[in-house]
Design a protein around this motif. Structure first.
Motif, PDB file in Angstrom:
ATOM      1  N   PHE A   1      -5.787   2.017   2.930  1.00  0.00           N
ATOM      2  CA  PHE A   1      -5.461   1.437   1.637  1.00  0.00           C
ATOM      3  C   PHE A   1      -5.866   2.379   0.514  1.00  0.00           C
ATOM      4  CE2 PHE A   1      -4.133  -2.881   2.448  1.00  0.00           C
ATOM      5  CZ  PHE A   1      -4.710  -3.205   3.670  1.00  0.00           C
TER       6      PHE A   1
ATOM      7  N   PHE B   1       0.981  -4.109  -2.280  1.00  0.00           N
ATOM      8  CA  PHE B   1       0.492  -5.478  -2.285  1.00  0.00           C
ATOM      9  C   PHE B   1       0.010  -5.841  -3.683  1.00  0.00           C
ATOM     10  CE2 PHE B   1       0.587  -5.355   2.256  1.00  0.00           C
ATOM     11  CZ  PHE B   1       0.166  -4.077   2.599  1.00  0.00           C
TER      12      PHE B   1
ATOM     13  N   GLN C   1      -2.503  -8.517  -5.739  1.00  0.00           N
ATOM     14  CA  GLN C   1      -3.576  -9.489  -5.566  1.00  0.00           C
ATOM     15  C   GLN C   1      -4.047  -9.989  -6.922  1.00  0.00           C
ATOM     16  OE1 GLN C   1      -7.370  -8.227  -3.830  1.00  0.00           O
ATOM     17  NE2 GLN C   1      -7.525 -10.188  -2.748  1.00  0.00           N
TER      18      GLN C   1
ATOM     19  N   LEU D   1      -0.660   1.055   0.604  1.00  0.00           N
ATOM     20  CA  LEU D   1      -1.140   1.323   1.951  1.00  0.00           C
ATOM     21  C   LEU D   1      -0.239   2.367   2.589  1.00  0.00           C
ATOM     22  CD1 LEU D   1      -2.383  -1.065   4.651  1.00  0.00           C
ATOM     23  CD2 LEU D   1      -0.363   0.297   5.138  1.00  0.00           C
TER      24      LEU D   1
ATOM     25  N   GLY E   1      -7.279   2.674  -3.456  1.00  0.00           N
ATOM     26  CA  GLY E   1      -8.370   1.980  -4.121  1.00  0.00           C
ATOM     27  C   GLY E   1      -7.937   0.859  -5.050  1.00  0.00           C
TER      28      GLY E   1
ATOM     29  N   PHE F   1      -2.381  -2.805  -4.688  1.00  0.00           N
ATOM     30  CA  PHE F   1      -2.882  -1.883  -3.669  1.00  0.00           C
ATOM     31  C   PHE F   1      -1.706  -1.280  -2.913  1.00  0.00           C
ATOM     32  CE2 PHE F   1      -7.354  -2.868  -3.888  1.00  0.00           C
ATOM     33  CZ  PHE F   1      -7.396  -4.183  -4.348  1.00  0.00           C
TER      34      PHE F   1
END
Lengths: 109, 114
Positions: free
Chosen positions: A100, A38, A40, A91, A102, A89
């Motif tokens: 997840f 992911f 972000q 997962l 860190g 990230f």
């Protein structure tokens, strides 16, 4: 509970290539962990880039790819752009739930 | 368009109860689990638990098992995350995430302060 580890921070030059990794405290990461990645950016919700190790969504840039590398999951950015600067990230899935990592803060500089 | 839309920001006092929501649209809500994810200020993502909206079966992370309750109402395609007694340490952004790990809700900011 398993611990998922990522590099806290990495820097890549514009146009360069960088690999972010995702390891598991329980042993080698395999396709059975269904690794996901992911992105972000500040003030935004996460966005799913990669699922099931290497599968892409329609919005996933072609320069982004997922793989297994040396017992870890890896996210590789080839030809980094300024807009790739973000937190990433991973997962991993385990029996009963997911965990997840860190996060890796990627700087494009 | 497939999307998860969450309820708005909340400001609460310690000890108060709270329920936040996540409404799915653009797909069959009972086809996928719904996950809840916490992000404390300046920190990473933490998986809290998930629910199967079909039968309201839940799985919790051990870290959150005794502090939150996840529920769902499939008739209105909505999942919930609730607290019976909030603490200041519950202040965070909370996201819902469909079981196939896309899409994400836009997030609900919860602030707990006296």
């Amino acid at each position: 509970q398993a611990v998922v580890t990522q590099e806290p921070s990495l820097t890549v030059s514009p146009g360069g290539t960088v690999s972010l990794t995702c390891g598991s405290s329980t042993g080698p990461v395999t396709s059975g962990h269904y690794p996901c990645w992911f992105q972000q950016k500040p003030g935004q919700a996460p966005r799913t880039l990669i699922y099931d190790t290497s599968k892409k969504h329609s919005w996933t840039p072609a320069r982004v790819s997922g793989s297994l590398l040396g017992g870890k999951a890896a996210l590789t950015l080839s030809g980094a752009l300024p807009e790739d600067e973000a937190e990433y990230f991973c997962l991993l899935s385990y029996p009963g739930g997911v965990v997840f990592g860190g996060g890796t803060k990627l700087t494009v500089l | 368009e497939v999307q998860l839309v969450q309820s708005g920001a909340e400001v609460k006092k310690p000890g108060e109860s709270l329920r936040i929501s996540c409404k799915g649209s653009g797909y069959s809500f009972t086809t996928y689990w719904i996950n809840w994810v916490r992000q404390m200020p300046g920190k990473g993502l933490e998986w809290m638990g998930k629910i199967d909206p079909t039968v309201s079966s839940t799985t919790y992370s051990p870290s959150f098992q005794r502090h939150v309750t996840i529920s769902a109402d499939k008739s209105i395609s909505t999942a919930y995350l609730q607290w019976s007694s909030l603490k200041a340490s519950d202040s965070a952004m909370y996201y819902c995430l469909r079981g196939d790990l896309w899409p994400w809700g836009q997030g609900t900011l919860v602030t707990v302060s006296s």
